[in-house]
Design a protein around this motif. Structure first.
Motif, PDB file in Angstrom:
ATOM      1  N   LYS A   1       0.873  -1.177   0.000  1.00 51.01           N
ATOM      2  CA  LYS A   1       0.000   0.000   0.000  1.00 51.01           C
ATOM      3  C   LYS A   1       0.907   1.223   0.000  1.00 51.01           C
ATOM      4  CE  LYS A   1      -3.747  -0.164   2.596  1.00 51.01           C
ATOM      5  NZ  LYS A   1      -4.684  -0.388   3.737  1.00 51.01           N
ATOM      6  N   TRP A   2       0.576   2.206  -0.834  1.00 53.60           N
ATOM      7  CA  TRP A   2       1.421   3.391  -0.907  1.00 53.60           C
ATOM      8  C   TRP A   2       0.596   4.612  -1.259  1.00 53.60           C
ATOM      9  CZ3 TRP A   2       2.300   5.784  -5.788  1.00 53.60           C
ATOM     10  CH2 TRP A   2       1.860   5.043  -6.900  1.00 53.60           C
ATOM     11  N   GLY A   3       1.110   5.777  -0.894  1.00 55.36           N
ATOM     12  CA  GLY A   3       0.414   7.018  -1.178  1.00 55.36           C
ATOM     13  C   GLY A   3       1.103   8.189  -0.504  1.00 55.36           C
ATOM     14  N   ARG A   4       0.569   9.365  -0.729  1.00 53.41           N
ATOM     15  CA  ARG A   4       1.156  10.589  -0.197  1.00 53.41           C
ATOM     16  C   ARG A   4       0.192  11.307   0.747  1.00 53.41           C
ATOM     17  NH1 ARG A   4       5.829  12.055  -2.764  1.00 53.41           N
ATOM     18  NH2 ARG A   4       6.296  11.017  -4.756  1.00 53.41           N
ATOM     19  N   ASN A   5       0.730  12.267   1.461  1.00 56.52           N
ATOM     20  CA  ASN A   5      -0.037  13.186   2.299  1.00 56.52           C
ATOM     21  C   ASN A   5      -0.883  12.437   3.323  1.00 56.52           C
ATOM     22  OD1 ASN A   5       1.040  15.410   0.825  1.00 56.52           O
ATOM     23  ND2 ASN A   5      -0.437  15.014  -0.802  1.00 56.52           N
ATOM     24  N   ALA A   6      -2.204  12.673   3.322  1.00 53.48           N
ATOM     25  CA  ALA A   6      -3.065  12.058   4.330  1.00 53.48           C
ATOM     26  C   ALA A   6      -3.035  10.536   4.246  1.00 53.48           C
ATOM     27  CB  ALA A   6      -4.504  12.568   4.164  1.00 53.48           C
ATOM     28  N   VAL A   7      -2.889   9.998   3.041  1.00 53.16           N
ATOM     29  CA  VAL A   7      -2.822   8.545   2.884  1.00 53.16           C
ATOM     30  C   VAL A   7      -1.579   7.987   3.568  1.00 53.16           C
ATOM     31  CG1 VAL A   7      -2.573   6.671   1.219  1.00 53.16           C
ATOM     32  CG2 VAL A   7      -4.172   8.541   0.759  1.00 53.16           C
ATOM     33  N   ALA A   8      -0.445   8.621   3.339  1.00 57.03           N
ATOM     34  CA  ALA A   8       0.811   8.138   3.919  1.00 57.03           C
ATOM     35  C   ALA A   8       0.762   8.147   5.445  1.00 57.03           C
ATOM     36  CB  ALA A   8       1.973   8.995   3.417  1.00 57.03           C
TER      37      ALA A   8
ATOM     38  N   PRO B   1       6.591   8.536  -2.115  1.00 53.11           N
ATOM     39  CA  PRO B   1       5.442   8.382  -1.215  1.00 53.11           C
ATOM     40  C   PRO B   1       5.769   7.464  -0.046  1.00 53.11           C
ATOM     41  CG  PRO B   1       5.120   7.100  -3.212  1.00 53.11           C
ATOM     42  CD  PRO B   1       6.373   7.884  -3.405  1.00 53.11           C
ATOM     43  N   GLY B   2       4.937   7.519   0.976  1.00 53.90           N
ATOM     44  CA  GLY B   2       5.039   6.546   2.055  1.00 53.90           C
ATOM     45  C   GLY B   2       4.486   5.205   1.607  1.00 53.90           C
ATOM     46  N   PHE B   3       4.867   4.141   2.358  1.00 48.94           N
ATOM     47  CA  PHE B   3       4.378   2.826   1.959  1.00 48.94           C
ATOM     48  C   PHE B   3       4.307   1.885   3.152  1.00 48.94           C
ATOM     49  CE2 PHE B   3       9.006   2.464   1.393  1.00 48.94           C
ATOM     50  CZ  PHE B   3       9.298   1.230   1.978  1.00 48.94           C
ATOM     51  N   LEU B   4       3.521   0.838   2.959  1.00 49.11           N
ATOM     52  CA  LEU B   4       3.374  -0.253   3.917  1.00 49.11           C
ATOM     53  C   LEU B   4       3.503  -1.546   3.134  1.00 49.11           C
ATOM     54  CD1 LEU B   4       2.603  -1.515   6.660  1.00 49.11           C
ATOM     55  CD2 LEU B   4       0.203  -1.076   6.103  1.00 49.11           C
ATOM     56  N   LEU B   5       4.531  -2.319   3.445  1.00 47.35           N
ATOM     57  CA  LEU B   5       4.828  -3.558   2.728  1.00 47.35           C
ATOM     58  C   LEU B   5       4.437  -4.743   3.599  1.00 47.35           C
ATOM     59  CD1 LEU B   5       6.194  -4.708   0.112  1.00 47.35           C
ATOM     60  CD2 LEU B   5       8.297  -4.873   1.476  1.00 47.35           C
ATOM     61  N   MET B   6       3.578  -5.620   3.063  1.00 46.02           N
ATOM     62  CA  MET B   6       3.008  -6.715   3.840  1.00 46.02           C
ATOM     63  C   MET B   6       3.107  -8.040   3.096  1.00 46.02           C
ATOM     64  SD  MET B   6      -0.498  -4.878   5.122  1.00 46.02           S
ATOM     65  CE  MET B   6      -0.695  -3.969   3.586  1.00 46.02           C
ATOM     66  N   GLU B   7       2.797  -9.070   3.829  1.00 45.23           N
ATOM     67  CA  GLU B   7       2.683 -10.413   3.261  1.00 45.23           C
ATOM     68  C   GLU B   7       1.547 -10.452   2.238  1.00 45.23           C
ATOM     69  OE1 GLU B   7       1.605 -14.907   4.984  1.00 45.23           O
ATOM     70  OE2 GLU B   7       1.434 -13.123   6.253  1.00 45.23           O
ATOM     71  N   TRP B   8       1.789 -11.128   1.137  1.00 48.63           N
ATOM     72  CA  TRP B   8       0.726 -11.404   0.166  1.00 48.63           C
ATOM     73  C   TRP B   8      -0.005 -12.667   0.611  1.00 48.63           C
ATOM     74  CZ3 TRP B   8      -1.664  -9.113  -3.860  1.00 48.63           C
ATOM     75  CH2 TRP B   8      -2.505  -9.916  -4.641  1.00 48.63           C
ATOM     76  N   ILE B   9      -1.316 -12.603   0.756  1.00 50.20           N
ATOM     77  CA  ILE B   9      -2.108 -13.757   1.170  1.00 50.20           C
ATOM     78  C   ILE B   9      -2.969 -14.206  -0.008  1.00 50.20           C
ATOM     79  CG2 ILE B   9      -3.937 -14.583   2.701  1.00 50.20           C
ATOM     80  CD1 ILE B   9      -2.911 -12.724   4.852  1.00 50.20           C
ATOM     81  N   ASP B  10      -2.775 -15.433  -0.458  1.00 45.80           N
ATOM     82  CA  ASP B  10      -3.626 -15.988  -1.507  1.00 45.80           C
ATOM     83  C   ASP B  10      -5.012 -16.260  -0.939  1.00 45.80           C
ATOM     84  OD1 ASP B  10      -1.774 -16.045  -3.673  1.00 45.80           O
ATOM     85  OD2 ASP B  10      -0.803 -17.795  -2.752  1.00 45.80           O
TER      86      ASP B  10
END
Length: 299
Positions: free
Chosen positions: A52-59, A95-104
């Motif tokens: 998940k990634w984005g800028r400003n309020a999202v980040a 941008p800011g980001f959140l890197l997570m596990e991919w779940i099938d």
């Protein structure tokens, strides 16, 4: 890495992700699930990840979401929670980001709703001494304060209803004739809500879009707005927008029965989410807020 649309103009983001993964990136593909942030499947030589990634309020939402996922992952429950691998705030060049596990995922099995109800009851048995959370987080794009309180009605009034109402007022989305109804509800809040229910670990934003069935058929939770509160806030939200079968609530009640008066408390708890939706989306939710205010004020 291919120049897919998610990263066509984000070289600094690509480099930060490669550093976080520790392996070459192969492909980035936009996926559903990004109503607030951009959502991307990231294929790498180390395997797939969910980004998940984005800028400003999202980040600004990512740090609280990461803390919530980590809190949910700690208890020993049958719920699957994606692992958090990295989270970074926005910088000038990316941008800011959140890197997570991919779940099938897969279609839910026939036992899914009952399994979810039982698992949620187990999660709710993980408690703290006070109401709140170690960090503030977000409910959608709106900040969600989580200052600790010893009294549940006080927490719900000051940390949940009050900030949403004040934001609606500031944006001319709170008609003045709602004030008398709100005042009546707030006066009766200590009567309608239990003073000191067990401060349960709650997901905080438990609608059907934040629940998935894994490829193995077990329930998984995503996109939390975690805190320690009255467990009924999670149950109330499952009623608000639907998508949960009767077997879910039957299994939950069998595992941990509810006290009389749940229906009124659920309406009060869902008022928070309705005002939040009013703040996000405007007048389409005004009638639901008015109706709920009238209902709980008459109780």
């Amino acid at each position: 890495m291919s120049h897919d649309p998610p990263f066509a103009h984000e070289p600094a983001l690509r480099q930060a992700l490669r550093d976080a993964v520790g392996a070459p990136l192969q492909r980035a593909t936009s996926v559903s699930g990004g109503c607030i942030a951009n959502a991307t499947r990231l294929d790498t030589e180390a395997g797939p990840f969910f980004l998940k990634w984005g800028r400003n309020a999202v980040a600004r939402t990512f740090a609280g979401e990461a803390a919530g996922l980590q809190a949910l992952a700690d208890p020993d429950t049958p719920l699957r929670i994606p692992n958090v691998y990295a989270t970074q705030p926005e910088t000038d060049d990316r941008p800011g980001f959140l890197l997570m596990e991919w779940i099938d995922t897969a279609p839910p099995p026939p036992t899914f709703d009952a399994d979810l109800g039982e698992a949620l009851a187990v999660l709710h048995h993980h408690t703290e001494e006070v109401y709140g959370f170690s960090v503030d987080n977000h409910i959608g794009r709106r900040p969600q304060p989580n200052s600790y309180h010893n009294d549940w009605p006080t927490f719900f009034r000051t940390q949940r209803l009050h900030p949403q109402v004040e934001h609606a007022r500031a944006n001319d989305r709170w008609p003045t004739d709602w004030d008398a109804l709100l005042d009546r509800l707030l006066d009766r809040l200590p009567t309608h809500l239990p003073s000191k229910p067990p401060p349960s670990l709650v997901h905080g934003d438990l609608w059907s879009g934040n629940v998935m069935a894994t490829a193995e058929g077990s329930p998984a939770l995503i996109d939390p707005a975690v805190y320690y509160g009255h467990r009924e806030v999670d149950l109330a939200m499952t009623d608000l927008f639907g998508g949960f079968g009767d077997a879910f609530m039957d299994a939950y009640r069998a595992a941990w029965p509810l006290s009389p008066g749940y229906e009124l408390r659920a309406s009060i708890y869902n008022l928070y989410h309705l005002i939040n939706h009013l703040n996000h989306f405007g007048g389409a939710y005004a009638q639901q807020v008015r109706y709920t205010l009238q209902r709980v004020a008459r109780a």
